[in-house]
Design a protein around this motif. Sequence first.
Motif, PDB file in Angstrom:
ATOM      1  N   ASP A 280     116.208 -42.277  92.915  1.00  0.00           N
ATOM      2  CA  ASP A 280     116.581 -40.692  92.518  1.00  0.00           C
ATOM      3  C   ASP A 280     116.414 -40.450  91.370  1.00  0.00           C
ATOM      4  N   ILE A 281     116.644 -41.166  90.299  1.00  0.00           N
ATOM      5  CA  ILE A 281     116.162 -40.668  88.984  1.00  0.00           C
ATOM      6  C   ILE A 281     114.793 -40.688  88.849  1.00  0.00           C
ATOM      7  N   ILE A 282     113.976 -41.578  88.868  1.00  0.00           N
ATOM      8  CA  ILE A 282     112.595 -41.827  88.598  1.00  0.00           C
ATOM      9  C   ILE A 282     111.869 -40.540  89.546  1.00  0.00           C
ATOM     10  N   THR A 283     112.246 -40.315  90.803  1.00  0.00           N
ATOM     11  CA  THR A 283     111.732 -39.425  91.715  1.00  0.00           C
ATOM     12  C   THR A 283     111.945 -37.880  91.008  1.00  0.00           C
ATOM     13  N   SER A 284     113.187 -37.793  90.473  1.00  0.00           N
ATOM     14  CA  SER A 284     113.529 -36.476  89.736  1.00  0.00           C
ATOM     15  C   SER A 284     112.663 -36.267  88.476  1.00  0.00           C
ATOM     16  N   VAL A 285     112.339 -37.266  87.753  1.00  0.00           N
ATOM     17  CA  VAL A 285     111.826 -37.046  86.479  1.00  0.00           C
ATOM     18  C   VAL A 285     110.298 -36.746  86.808  1.00  0.00           C
ATOM     19  N   ILE A 286     109.751 -37.472  87.773  1.00  0.00           N
ATOM     20  CA  ILE A 286     108.370 -37.178  88.337  1.00  0.00           C
ATOM     21  C   ILE A 286     108.112 -35.733  88.809  1.00  0.00           C
ATOM     22  N   SER A 287     109.187 -35.384  89.461  1.00  0.00           N
ATOM     23  CA  SER A 287     109.174 -34.222  90.195  1.00  0.00           C
ATOM     24  C   SER A 287     109.083 -32.913  89.060  1.00  0.00           C
ATOM     25  N   ILE A 288     110.257 -32.915  88.223  1.00  0.00           N
ATOM     26  CA  ILE A 288     110.072 -32.121  87.002  1.00  0.00           C
ATOM     27  C   ILE A 288     109.024 -32.021  86.359  1.00  0.00           C
ATOM     28  N   ALA A 289     108.500 -33.287  85.845  1.00  0.00           N
ATOM     29  CA  ALA A 289     107.307 -33.345  85.362  1.00  0.00           C
ATOM     30  C   ALA A 289     106.062 -32.729  85.758  1.00  0.00           C
ATOM     31  N   MET A 290     105.892 -32.770  87.149  1.00  0.00           N
ATOM     32  CA  MET A 290     104.897 -31.910  88.162  1.00  0.00           C
ATOM     33  C   MET A 290     105.301 -30.387  88.209  1.00  0.00           C
ATOM     34  N   ILE A 291     106.362 -30.055  88.078  1.00  0.00           N
ATOM     35  CA  ILE A 291     106.614 -28.781  88.031  1.00  0.00           C
ATOM     36  C   ILE A 291     106.308 -27.977  86.747  1.00  0.00           C
ATOM     37  N   ILE A 292     106.630 -28.917  85.697  1.00  0.00           N
ATOM     38  CA  ILE A 292     106.336 -28.138  84.508  1.00  0.00           C
ATOM     39  C   ILE A 292     104.725 -28.097  84.232  1.00  0.00           C
ATOM     40  N   LEU A 293     103.929 -29.324  84.819  1.00  0.00           N
ATOM     41  CA  LEU A 293     102.596 -29.241  84.559  1.00  0.00           C
ATOM     42  C   LEU A 293     101.884 -28.374  85.592  1.00  0.00           C
ATOM     43  N   ALA A 294     102.555 -28.140  86.776  1.00  0.00           N
ATOM     44  CA  ALA A 294     101.898 -27.125  87.659  1.00  0.00           C
ATOM     45  C   ALA A 294     102.279 -25.522  87.027  1.00  0.00           C
ATOM     46  N   THR A 295     103.447 -25.416  86.386  1.00  0.00           N
ATOM     47  CA  THR A 295     103.542 -24.220  85.707  1.00  0.00           C
ATOM     48  C   THR A 295     102.694 -23.818  84.805  1.00  0.00           C
ATOM     49  N   ALA A 296     102.407 -24.899  83.707  1.00  0.00           N
ATOM     50  CA  ALA A 296     101.678 -24.810  82.724  1.00  0.00           C
ATOM     51  C   ALA A 296     100.235 -24.529  82.988  1.00  0.00           C
ATOM     52  N   VAL A 297      99.434 -24.914  83.935  1.00  0.00           N
ATOM     53  CA  VAL A 297      98.498 -24.787  84.500  1.00  0.00           C
ATOM     54  C   VAL A 297      98.361 -23.285  85.088  1.00  0.00           C
ATOM     55  N   ALA A 298      99.189 -22.914  86.083  1.00  0.00           N
ATOM     56  CA  ALA A 298      99.217 -21.652  86.385  1.00  0.00           C
ATOM     57  C   ALA A 298      99.412 -20.531  85.529  1.00  0.00           C
ATOM     58  N   LEU A 299     100.075 -20.562  84.454  1.00  0.00           N
ATOM     59  CA  LEU A 299     100.179 -19.812  83.190  1.00  0.00           C
ATOM     60  C   LEU A 299      98.840 -19.789  82.498  1.00  0.00           C
ATOM     61  N   GLY A 300      98.208 -21.029  82.305  1.00  0.00           N
ATOM     62  CA  GLY A 300      97.204 -21.004  81.399  1.00  0.00           C
ATOM     63  C   GLY A 300      95.717 -20.221  82.402  1.00  0.00           C
ATOM     64  N   TYR A 301      95.995 -20.416  83.639  1.00  0.00           N
ATOM     65  CA  TYR A 301      94.799 -19.601  84.434  1.00  0.00           C
ATOM     66  C   TYR A 301      95.079 -18.160  84.334  1.00  0.00           C
ATOM     67  N   LYS A 302      96.388 -17.738  84.323  1.00  0.00           N
ATOM     68  CA  LYS A 302      96.599 -16.376  84.192  1.00  0.00           C
ATOM     69  C   LYS A 302      96.155 -15.832  82.733  1.00  0.00           C
ATOM     70  N   LYS A 303      96.281 -16.817  81.929  1.00  0.00           N
ATOM     71  CA  LYS A 303      95.877 -16.107  80.466  1.00  0.00           C
ATOM     72  C   LYS A 303      94.480 -16.011  80.320  1.00  0.00           C
ATOM     73  N   LEU A 304      93.720 -17.127  80.716  1.00  0.00           N
ATOM     74  CA  LEU A 304      92.331 -17.180  80.857  1.00  0.00           C
ATOM     75  C   LEU A 304      91.693 -16.069  81.651  1.00  0.00           C
ATOM     76  N   LYS A 305      92.356 -15.833  82.728  1.00  0.00           N
ATOM     77  CA  LYS A 305      91.736 -14.633  83.451  1.00  0.00           C
ATOM     78  C   LYS A 305      91.815 -13.182  82.940  1.00  0.00           C
ATOM     79  N   THR A 306      93.012 -13.186  82.164  1.00  0.00           N
ATOM     80  CA  THR A 306      93.430 -11.816  81.244  1.00  0.00           C
ATOM     81  C   THR A 306      92.442 -11.872  80.242  1.00  0.00           C
ATOM     82  N   VAL A 307      91.835 -13.040  79.403  1.00  0.00           N
ATOM     83  CA  VAL A 307      91.044 -12.965  78.449  1.00  0.00           C
ATOM     84  C   VAL A 307      89.503 -12.346  79.119  1.00  0.00           C
ATOM     85  N   LYS A 308      89.400 -13.099  80.225  1.00  0.00           N
ATOM     86  CA  LYS A 308      87.916 -12.997  80.890  1.00  0.00           C
ATOM     87  C   LYS A 308      87.842 -11.375  81.019  1.00  0.00           C
TER      88      LYS A 308
END
Length: 309
Positions: A280-308
């Motif tokens: 449970d602990i390892i799965t939770s850590v991996i899940s949180i890491a993926m949520i953070i990574l996915a969020t960072a990619v999404a926000l980065g994509y939006k920022k890049l789209k706004t600049v263009k």
Amino acid sequence: MNLLGRPYAAVIFMFCMGVGIVYSRHSQWNVMIKRGAKLFLLGILVNIFEFFIPHFVCGFLLGKWDIFPIADGLLLFCVDILAFAGLSFIIMGILKKFELSNKKLIIIAVVMSILGTLVKGIDFGIPVVNLFISYFIGAAGGFTAFPLFNWFIFPIAGYVWGQYFIKAKDKGEFFKFWPVLLIVALAYFLISSKMWGSVASDDVHFYYFLNTLDAVFCIINCHAVIGLCHWLARYLPDAVIKAATILSGNINTIYIAQWFFVPLTVIFISYFAKNLVLNDIITSVISIAMIILATAVALGYKKLKTVKN
């Protein structure tokens, strides 16, 4: 976990999708149909990230073609939440074109829910036919999670609810009974899942092909949960509210990004960490890491789209 991941997750998302139409400045019927078509195509894109890319990567890298089966390519058209959202916007756009009353919309949604309840699990014996029918009802074959007939009641309920909410001058009075309704809904979920099977049961089919009675209590729960959030918002710092607003505004992009990282993470673990015990602990850590990574990619994509732009 079944309880938290079901009536408190996709159900509320779909309900709020209907509420959002009330508040949107782009709720014209033709705009809704176009938006629905885009969401439907995004659903297919998610299927590519979720099934096809992992299937070939895992096959060529590990020689294991069965970890991410694609059912002879049929899973490209698997009905997930974005496909459902797309179909819902298309249907709601068509209904809005005819300017139907709320009463008629509710009747249509309830009739669809009852039909979806009665015919779930039907098997036409032909995979392609089952696949097509799965967009509307829970046909056999495992190609659908959110068939239109069973779930359309939620965006309609949210749409009707939103019209009352936006007009309510005293929001506190509007949510006066949320604690009681929250307890009533929770009691139903717990009792029904143990006694006769419902949305919180171990059998996921009770959730994906939920019946009309379950839908009614899910709608009650939606009102209660939004009431809870309204109450909590009075005590949360502005920074938390702002962060939640940013995340909700990028929910589709975050969702798509996560389905790129989830299967690739499974492949990475299978290749480099075969002996890793996913407690449970390892799965939770991996899940949180993926949520953070996915969020960072999404926000980065939006920022890049706004600049263009």
